[in-house]
Motif scaffolding. Structure first.
Motif, PDB file in Angstrom:
ATOM      1  N   ASP A 158      61.535  20.766  23.732  1.00 25.32           N
ATOM      2  CA  ASP A 158      62.048  22.090  23.351  1.00 25.32           C
ATOM      3  C   ASP A 158      62.447  22.125  21.881  1.00 25.32           C
ATOM      4  N   MET A 159      63.044  21.054  21.406  1.00 29.06           N
ATOM      5  CA  MET A 159      63.466  20.988  20.010  1.00 29.06           C
ATOM      6  C   MET A 159      62.253  20.926  19.083  1.00 29.06           C
ATOM      7  N   ALA A 160      61.256  20.121  19.478  1.00 32.63           N
ATOM      8  CA  ALA A 160      60.050  19.972  18.654  1.00 32.63           C
ATOM      9  C   ALA A 160      59.278  21.284  18.547  1.00 32.63           C
ATOM     10  N   SER A 161      59.308  22.075  19.606  1.00 38.55           N
ATOM     11  CA  SER A 161      58.577  23.351  19.591  1.00 38.55           C
ATOM     12  C   SER A 161      59.161  24.321  18.565  1.00 38.55           C
ATOM     13  N   VAL A 162      60.428  24.122  18.221  1.00 38.97           N
ATOM     14  CA  VAL A 162      61.105  24.994  17.254  1.00 38.97           C
ATOM     15  C   VAL A 162      60.926  24.488  15.824  1.00 38.97           C
ATOM     16  N   THR A 163      60.936  23.171  15.652  1.00 42.60           N
ATOM     17  CA  THR A 163      61.026  22.619  14.294  1.00 42.60           C
ATOM     18  C   THR A 163      59.758  21.946  13.777  1.00 42.60           C
ATOM     19  N   LEU A 164      58.823  21.571  14.648  1.00 42.16           N
ATOM     20  CA  LEU A 164      57.658  20.792  14.217  1.00 42.16           C
ATOM     21  C   LEU A 164      56.346  21.522  14.501  1.00 42.16           C
ATOM     22  N   SER A 165      55.315  21.143  13.751  1.00 40.55           N
ATOM     23  CA  SER A 165      53.989  21.698  14.019  1.00 40.55           C
ATOM     24  C   SER A 165      53.440  21.088  15.309  1.00 40.55           C
ATOM     25  N   ARG A 166      52.480  21.775  15.926  1.00 36.66           N
ATOM     26  CA  ARG A 166      51.913  21.316  17.177  1.00 36.66           C
ATOM     27  C   ARG A 166      51.226  19.954  17.032  1.00 36.66           C
ATOM     28  N   GLU A 167      50.706  19.671  15.809  1.00 37.54           N
ATOM     29  CA  GLU A 167      49.948  18.439  15.591  1.00 37.54           C
ATOM     30  C   GLU A 167      50.839  17.240  15.280  1.00 37.54           C
ATOM     31  N   HIS A 168      52.130  17.462  15.165  1.00 39.06           N
ATOM     32  CA  HIS A 168      53.026  16.368  14.775  1.00 39.06           C
ATOM     33  C   HIS A 168      52.974  15.245  15.809  1.00 39.06           C
ATOM     34  N   ILE A 169      53.054  14.006  15.319  1.00 36.81           N
ATOM     35  CA  ILE A 169      52.964  12.828  16.180  1.00 36.81           C
ATOM     36  C   ILE A 169      54.032  12.823  17.275  1.00 36.81           C
ATOM     37  N   TYR A 170      55.214  13.370  16.990  1.00 36.09           N
ATOM     38  CA  TYR A 170      56.272  13.398  18.009  1.00 36.09           C
ATOM     39  C   TYR A 170      55.851  14.219  19.218  1.00 36.09           C
ATOM     40  N   ASN A 171      55.147  15.338  18.993  1.00 37.40           N
ATOM     41  CA  ASN A 171      54.692  16.150  20.117  1.00 37.40           C
ATOM     42  C   ASN A 171      53.721  15.376  21.001  1.00 37.40           C
ATOM     43  N   LYS A 172      52.875  14.576  20.391  1.00 34.01           N
ATOM     44  CA  LYS A 172      51.930  13.758  21.166  1.00 34.01           C
ATOM     45  C   LYS A 172      52.679  12.712  21.982  1.00 34.01           C
ATOM     46  N   MET A 173      53.693  12.097  21.365  1.00 26.39           N
ATOM     47  CA  MET A 173      54.494  11.097  22.078  1.00 26.39           C
ATOM     48  C   MET A 173      55.232  11.717  23.263  1.00 26.39           C
ATOM     49  N   ILE A 174      55.785  12.907  23.039  1.00 23.57           N
ATOM     50  CA  ILE A 174      56.537  13.592  24.102  1.00 23.57           C
ATOM     51  C   ILE A 174      55.619  13.933  25.272  1.00 23.57           C
ATOM     52  N   ASN A 175      54.465  14.516  24.980  1.00 26.01           N
ATOM     53  CA  ASN A 175      53.536  14.906  26.053  1.00 26.01           C
ATOM     54  C   ASN A 175      53.051  13.703  26.847  1.00 26.01           C
ATOM     55  N   ARG A 176      52.746  12.611  26.129  1.00 24.85           N
ATOM     56  CA  ARG A 176      52.285  11.398  26.816  1.00 24.85           C
ATOM     57  C   ARG A 176      53.374  10.853  27.748  1.00 24.85           C
ATOM     58  N   ASN A 177      54.609  10.841  27.268  1.00 29.44           N
ATOM     59  CA  ASN A 177      55.715  10.332  28.087  1.00 29.44           C
ATOM     60  C   ASN A 177      56.006  11.231  29.284  1.00 29.44           C
ATOM     61  N   LEU A 178      55.927  12.536  29.088  1.00 29.02           N
ATOM     62  CA  LEU A 178      56.196  13.450  30.220  1.00 29.02           C
ATOM     63  C   LEU A 178      55.155  13.297  31.324  1.00 29.02           C
ATOM     64  N   ILE A 179      53.909  13.084  30.955  1.00 27.83           N
ATOM     65  CA  ILE A 179      52.868  12.846  31.969  1.00 27.83           C
ATOM     66  C   ILE A 179      53.202  11.600  32.779  1.00 27.83           C
ATOM     67  N   TYR A 180      53.597  10.540  32.079  1.00 25.12           N
ATOM     68  CA  TYR A 180      53.935   9.282  32.738  1.00 25.12           C
ATOM     69  C   TYR A 180      55.175   9.440  33.643  1.00 25.12           C
ATOM     70  N   ILE A 181      56.189  10.115  33.114  1.00 21.79           N
ATOM     71  CA  ILE A 181      57.438  10.289  33.891  1.00 21.79           C
ATOM     72  C   ILE A 181      57.200  11.169  35.116  1.00 21.79           C
ATOM     73  N   ASN A 182      56.488  12.273  34.920  1.00 26.20           N
ATOM     74  CA  ASN A 182      56.233  13.184  36.054  1.00 26.20           C
ATOM     75  C   ASN A 182      55.423  12.522  37.156  1.00 26.20           C
ATOM     76  N   ALA A 183      54.611  11.539  36.804  1.00 31.88           N
ATOM     77  CA  ALA A 183      53.822  10.820  37.804  1.00 31.88           C
ATOM     78  C   ALA A 183      54.706   9.971  38.722  1.00 31.88           C
ATOM     79  N   HIS A 184      55.939   9.692  38.274  1.00 35.33           N
ATOM     80  CA  HIS A 184      56.849   8.863  39.054  1.00 35.33           C
ATOM     81  C   HIS A 184      57.977   9.655  39.717  1.00 35.33           C
ATOM     82  N   LEU A 185      58.014  10.953  39.490  1.00 34.95           N
ATOM     83  CA  LEU A 185      59.077  11.764  40.101  1.00 34.95           C
ATOM     84  C   LEU A 185      58.706  12.168  41.523  1.00 34.95           C
TER      85      LEU A 185
END
Length: 317
Positions: free
Chosen positions: A290-317
């Motif tokens: 949510d914070m990255a969506s406000v302050t960073l561009s879509r291509e920023h490396i942090y957005n890629k890290m966040i999306n990758r981690n959420l996929i992994y975490i959601n697979a275990h919920l």
């Protein structure tokens, strides 16, 4: 006006100058979003056959805008353009340093190191601040190269040289020395010498605390590095505690959506997932998203890290 100029296929030099004069006056009066106007106007300067140093301020705003948007190549070319036209050695050294920084973020680590070496060779006095800054940059770049290479020992060697110069240039308990101690701690951890790692990191924190107190960005960075050292030693609970400390400091001194908080949230989410605390991990990652969506561009490396981690975490919920 700057946007229209950039989209125009037929540019007249007189029009370019008029636009730049308009932007320059707006920046001086504080009436505009300088970073964005600088970014829009940067290409306009390239159409001019001559260069007015007044346009330097516009370009510097533009480079900061591009850097904030993770468009490091754009920022690099602006600094390169200005460096060629710099009218004094002090300015040129500063611009070359920023070129090295952006080369590092682009992934051109060798270029970054070569630029820093060149500046160091140009410094006749090894107690010069540019010499110290560029040694520090070379050390950090060698550290970052470990994603693909084995440069921890080289980074540590450069940090040690930087520490000697910093002590002569400033003093043993200066902010500059604290920064080097803190980074040396992380380097020692990377080569498995954890006793030295914790000792150097503690020295950095102690100096920063005496100089500025507990609630500063410098202390937040120290606790982030402490978290990394604990993580490398496999002490996940201690790593989590250190990153939580960094988060508390940032929450206290920074605005709600400040982008400096994002990496801390990512670190907390990743360690929580390794501890199999999936709900906590998801909460941290969603806050980071949510914070990255406000302050960073879509291509920023942090957005890629966040999306990758959420996929992994959601697979275990």
């Amino acid at each position: 006006i700057a946007e229209c100029i950039l989209n125009s296929a037929k540019l007249k030099l007189s029009t370019c100058r008029n636009v730049l004069e308009f932007v320059y006056e707006r920046l001086k009066c504080g009436e505009a979003d300088g970073y964005e106007l600088g970014g829009l106007s940067s290409n306009v300067v390239g159409y001019l056959s001559d260069f007015d140093m007044r346009y330097q301020d516009i370009l510097l705003y533009g480079s900061k805008y591009f850097f904030g948007q993770a468009k490091y190549e754009n920022a690099y070319y602006i600094y390169d353009y200005l460096s060629i036209r710099a009218n004094n050695d002090e300015l040129k050294a500063e611009l070359e340093y920023k070129k090295a920084l952006n080369s590092k973020y682009i992934g051109k680590y060798d270029d970054s190191i070569e630029i820093c070496k060149h500046i160091c060779n140009e410094c006749m006095n090894k107690k010069d601040v540019h010499y110290q800054n560029n040694l520090h940059m070379r050390a950090e770049t060698s550290d970052d190269m470990n994603e693909k290479g084995k440069h921890y020992s080289k980074a540590l060697e450069l940090y040690k040289s930087c520490l000697v110069i910093s002590k002569k240039l400033y003093n043993k308990k200066s902010r500059e020395c604290a920064a080097v101690y803190d980074n040396m701690g992380l380097m020692y951890a990377n080569i498995g010498e954890f006793e030295y790692a914790y000792t150097n990191a503690a020295l950095g924190r102690k100096i920063y605390r005496v100089l500025s107190g507990n609630d500063t960005m410098s202390m937040a960075k120290c606790y982030t590095n402490l978290g990394e050292i604990s993580f490398l030693e496999g002490k996940l609970e201690e790593a989590l505690e250190a990153h939580e400390h960094a988060k508390r400091i940032k929450d206290k001194i920074l605005s709600k959506d400040h982008d400096s908080k994002i990496l801390t949230l990512i670190n907390l989410g990743e360690i929580s997932s390794l501890l199999k605390r999936w709900n906590v991990a998801e909460k941290y990652m969603e806050e980071a998203r949510d914070m990255a969506s406000v302050t960073l561009s879509r291509e920023h490396i942090y957005n890629k890290m966040i999306n990758r981690n959420l996929i992994y975490i959601n697979a275990h919920l």
